[in-house]
Design an enzyme around this catalytic site. Structure first.
Site, mmCIF file in Angstrom:
data_model
loop_
_atom_site.group_PDB
_atom_site.id
_atom_site.type_symbol
_atom_site.label_atom_id
_atom_site.label_comp_id
_atom_site.label_asym_id
_atom_site.label_seq_id
_atom_site.Cartn_x
_atom_site.Cartn_y
_atom_site.Cartn_z
ATOM 1 C CG HIS A 128 3.992 49.329 6.996
ATOM 2 N ND1 HIS A 128 4.256 50.109 8.101
ATOM 3 C CD2 HIS A 128 3.187 48.335 7.422
ATOM 4 C CE1 HIS A 128 3.618 49.612 9.155
ATOM 5 N NE2 HIS A 128 2.963 48.542 8.765
ATOM 6 C CG ASP A 164 1.573 52.703 8.731
ATOM 7 O OD1 ASP A 164 2.282 53.709 8.562
ATOM 8 O OD2 ASP A 164 1.768 51.881 9.636
ATOM 9 C CB SER A 672 29.610 38.343 -0.246
ATOM 10 O OG SER A 672 28.535 38.469 0.663
ATOM 11 C CB CYS A 728 38.594 34.471 -2.402
ATOM 12 S SG CYS A 728 39.975 33.505 -1.769
ATOM 13 C CB SER A 826 33.060 38.295 -12.523
ATOM 14 O OG SER A 826 34.278 37.543 -12.541
#
Length: 923
Positions: A128, A164, A672, A728, A826
């Site tokens: 939550h 909740d 990424s 890369c 890596s």
């Protein structure tokens, strides 16, 4: 904090801690949050026996379902779990059949019956987004901001039949920043830290260490779900309360007010701590004090007379505009001429008349070019006026910007008065005596041709990875800074000289910029070295050298962008002509990584500018300095103001706003894969902006026994250790044929031992520091995981014992396909080697392609037939044969699969920043 957060997620998800105790889990939930929790729980070794998520929407499965189905995990998509308050028996039975020991509910929007909640031996835990018991309910994040809470956070609690109200297992909290929105708070903290906390909670349960702290009713609150109907702004309260109300509803459902009889939704609120800029008053319904439309946005006042600034307005029809443009008609206020100026104007009218001899009279609305003037007439007009008004700075381009007589006179008078003269660029340099020179580095935001502080005055340290010292402080841009940069870029594109410039003239400016970069190449390379850790000699040749080549290459393309004619069926008796035009997109956003700060800037921005766009660029937060030095050179090159804007700062603040901004038409990103996915989502939800992504990689390199061994060793070393592995396209995994494997490893070890690790500014250094400490730590952890999984650590695997962030060049062998280091990138100096059986070409190809990445690949063999066979079957955007890392500005670069889409470099890159318009003419 979308991107920063996902960097954290990526670090977390690529780091495995192995525990003895594991559980059989049922995941009940949905969304990217649910997907990340699912993925990371499986990485920790827990068994997910069933995923229960929502049905497909518009034919698209929820992200959690997509991930689970791909793994072969049983997936159930029940529309509901109960009818008229009673559980559906067949649904409950299907759930019970999976045999879960614990229900994990990471993002659950469905009502789950208690006989499901209580069924597992360990019960159910749920996430939550508030520090329970405060803000129970579905709009918890909204109410955290609306109420002006100084702290936000989340709770993992044991689900019960209350709202909740179950016992707390774990809680985390974070400070609320003054201008946080629901999105920024979620992406900065609640999303990434929530995922880690869910995984931690499961392990606590597995280890028998989980707590059950009853929720107190003290301080408990419950507020309803916020809806558009009840989100109108109440101006009879202090400015901070109004600000909290607006940001608490940004983006959904949106706080609104009435302006000039129209419902207008307000976005992008921030408190004004300084004096209010000058502007035009605007009456706001219900406000005791009129708002002010300024160049930075709409200023609103609270009952305490304090002010806040709103950046964007949205009308009922969905149209969103910059608040600063509320009164804008696109016209500049006209100046009144003095008597002397009127006399000069009449003399200029005579000059026009002399050139436009075919026009009976020069009226105020007479258009220079529509009246038949050509380029030589422009030169004549400028030179005649300069001869009459000695010392006046007038350029040919000024005529193209003011084509009617009345506009030309207005421009001329302002120029005569000196009102529109460009201010001399003022730069508050950070200086450093290093590498036998004094390096002068701009550190502020670069917006609309000027260096200036971030709107909120914030700065962040940028660190020298060679020793961990602070180089200088750099501006930490806010959402407001991005908005100002986009507004400047939009104006430069729509009404500035860049959008109207002759393509060949645009190319001339880019050539000049490349020349200036070459003049400053030693300084740029030094900045790259101290800010990113790049070895100076490599920075000089590649980081800077290829950047210069890139700008020269694309400068040559400026006047060669062409459409084509297309034969279509004729509508007799008429005839038709169809042709296409290649047009720039407009304002483009570019987000670059930290491994090649200047070169990645060049790869994207050169193509973007050559196509005629303007841009707003965010450098990586840890390597901003070369981009800001580049900004200085653009001014010296004569690039018009607003064309290039650089806003350093966080991905979550700056990058997220770029993704969301309605005036940005294209976003180019290198980084990424998880962050790339978030970018696509944000760009789609905002205004469906065009996207190109160059993402993660795990590039295979296959070395056959018939290779040139000397070359295969040398280039294999380069494929991994080039730029200390922060590359890369680095070979993430080498496959070496069995018969030469041991010899290859022996020779590689010999070469690694010769490598000199040290100060990147020393000319003899082979291997510099990793870019930043967090990355260094991740690499050490990566090696630890490799050892735990059973791979053989032949060399390295540790941080070098010296100041700075130096990683030993590392070599692993005996790497099996299932291992973590065989699958995960890596992004460091870690060579991962696997054997393959002699002659098993198809087998090694299958292993090489068994990855979701597809950026680059390589093969070494003397057999040309084998080389061609393998290169055709390697599933990657680039294949190197008997070489590696050989990129060129003319060759397109980009990946397949989850390595992204779109191309940098070459002619293909231009198409990423152009659109095609088809025109059909009947005659």
């Amino acid at each position: 904090m979308l991107w920063t957060a996902n960097r954290i997620i990526r670090k977390f998800s690529t780091s495995s801690n192995y525990y003895q105790n594991k559980l059989r889990l049922a995941l009940i939930g949905q969304s990217l949050f649910g997907q990340e929790v699912y993925t990371n729980l499986r990485k920790q070794g827990h068994k997910v026996v069933g995923v229960f998520t929502v049905p497909d929407r518009d034919g698209k499965a929820d992200p959690l379902a997509v991930a689970a189905e791909k793994d072969g995990t049983p997936v159930f998509k029940f529309p509901r779990w109960r009818v008229k308050g009673k559980p559906i028996p067949e649904v409950v039975e299907a759930y019970k059949a999976v045999g879960a020991e614990l229900n994990v509910m990471p993002f659950c929007s469905q009502f789950i019956p208690m006989n499901v909640i209580d069924h597992p031996a360990h019960g159910s835990i749920i996430y939550h987004p508030s520090i329970l018991p405060l803000h129970r309910g579905a709009s918890a994040i909204n109410w955290t901001l609306i109420q002006g809470d100084k702290k936000a956070g989340f709770s993992i609690f044991w689900a019960d039949d209350g709202l909740d109200t179950g016992p707390i297992l774990l809680q985390r909290e974070c400070p609320v920043e003054p201008n946080d929105t629901v999105d920024s708070l979620y992406n900065r903290f609640l999303f990434p830290e929530g995922i880690k906390a869910m995984v931690e909670s499961v392990q606590l349960i597995a280890d028998g260490k989980a707590t059950r702290v009853p929720q107190t009713e003290e301080g408990a609150s419950y507020e309803g779900i916020q809806k558009k109907s009840n989100s109108k702004v109440n101006f009879a309260q202090p400015a901070e309360a109004i600000h909290n109300w607006i940001r608490g509803h940004d983006k959904v459902p949106g706080a609104w007010t009435v302006i000039d009889g129209q419902t207008v939704t307000l976005y992008g609120s921030s408190m004004l701590g300084s004096s209010v800029p000058a502007g035009q008053p605007l009456e706001i319904e219900g406000a005791s004090q009129a708002g002010v439309v300024t160049k930075n946005g709409l200023v609103l006042y609270g009952s305490d007379s304090k002010a806040l600034m709103v950046k964007n307005l949205q009308y009922e029809d969905g149209k969103m505009i910059s608040a600063a443009k509320y009164f804008s008609s696109g016209d500049t206020a006209r100046v009144e001429l003095t008597d002397d100026e009127k006399k000069i104007a009449e003399e200029i009218r005579d000059i026009w008349k002399g050139i436009l001899s075919n026009v009976a009279a020069i009226e105020e609305t007479t258009d220079f070019f529509k009246s038949g003037a050509a380029s030589m007439d422009v030169v004549r007009l400028v030179e005649e006026i300069k001869q009459k008004c000695a010392g006046l700075q007038l350029q040919n381009e000024d005529v193209y910007m003011a084509t009617t007589f009345q506009d030309f006179i207005q421009m001329f008078v302002r120029r005569l008065r000196g009102e529109d003269q460009e201010e001399e660029m003022v730069i508050d340099y950070a200086t450093k005596d290093v590498n036998n020179m004094t390096v002068k580095m701009p550190w502020q935001c670069f917006i609309n041709g000027k260096f200036e502080d971030a709107e909120n005055g914030k700065t962040a340290d940028t660190i020298n990875p060679a020793d961990g010292s602070v180089i200088c402080k750099v501006a930490y841009a806010s959402v407001g800074d991005v908005d100002r940069a986009v507004a400047a870029a939009k104006e430069a594109f729509e009404v500035g000289p860049w959008g109207r410039m002759n393509p060949r003239d645009r190319g001339t400016l880019l050539y000049k910029l490349a020349d200036l970069m070459e003049e400053h190449q030693e300084e740029l390379a030094t900045i790259e070295s101290i800010d990113s850790g790049a070895v100076y000699t490599l920075a000089l040749k590649t980081h800077v050298g290829m950047s210069i080549q890139t700008f020269r290459y694309f400068a040559g393309w400026c006047d060669k962008i062409q459409g084509k004619t297309i034969p279509i069926n004729q509508a007799r008796p008429n005839r038709n002509l169809t042709f296409t035009k290649k047009e720039p997109l407009g304002v483009c956003a570019i987000v670059i990584p930290w491994n090649y700060p200047l070169m990645m800037l060049a790869w994207k921005s050169a193509a973007c500018l050559a196509a005629g766009n303007t841009l707003v660029l965010k450098p990586a937060q840890v390597t901003p300095l070369s981009a800001l030095k580049f900004a200085e050179l653009t001014v010296k090159a004569g690039i018009p103001k607003g064309v290039i804007n650089i806003v350093p700062g966080s991905g979550g603040m700056v990058g997220q706003r770029m993704s969301d901004h309605p005036d940005i038409r294209k976003l180019g990103f290198t980084g990424s894969t998880p962050i790339g996915k978030q970018i696509m989502k944000s760009c789609a939800l905002s205004n469906l902006k065009k996207v190109s992504l160059e993402l993660g990689g795990k590039s295979p390199l296959i070395i056959f026994s018939d290779c040139d061994m000397d070359k295969a060793v040398r280039m294999g070393m380069s494929s991994v250790f080039f730029n200390k592995g922060e590359n890369c396209i680095a070979a993430g995994r080498l496959f070496v044929e069995e018969s030469i494997h041991d010899e290859y490893i022996r020779r590689v070890v010999e070469e690694i031992k010769k490598m000199k690790v040290g100060d990147p500014l020393h000319r003899s250094t082979d291997h510099g520091p990793q870019n930043h400490k967090a990355h260094m730590d991740k690499l050490v952890e990566y090696c630890e995981v490799g050892v735990k999984e059973g791979a053989t650590l032949v060399y390295g695997g540790k941080q070098v014992d010296r100041p700075g962030f130096f990683m030993e060049p590392t070599l692993f062998t005996d790497v099996e396909d299932h291992m973590f280091i065989a699958k995960e990138e890596s992004f460091g100096p870690i060579m991962v080697v696997s054997k393959f059986k002699d002659g098993d070409i198809d087998g090694v190809l299958s292993r090489a392609n068994d990855t979701e990445f597809g950026l680059a690949s390589g093969v070494f063999t003397r057999d040309i037939n084998k080389a061609m066979y393998v290169s055709e079957r390697l599933d990657a955007g680039t294949v190197f044969v008997n070489t590696y890392n050989k990129t060129d500005v003319a060759s397109p670069f980009g990946g397949f699969k989850q390595s992204g889409f779109g191309k940098d470099l070459g002619e293909d890159a231009l198409n990423e920043y152009l659109r095609t318009k088809a025109v059909t003419v009947e005659y």
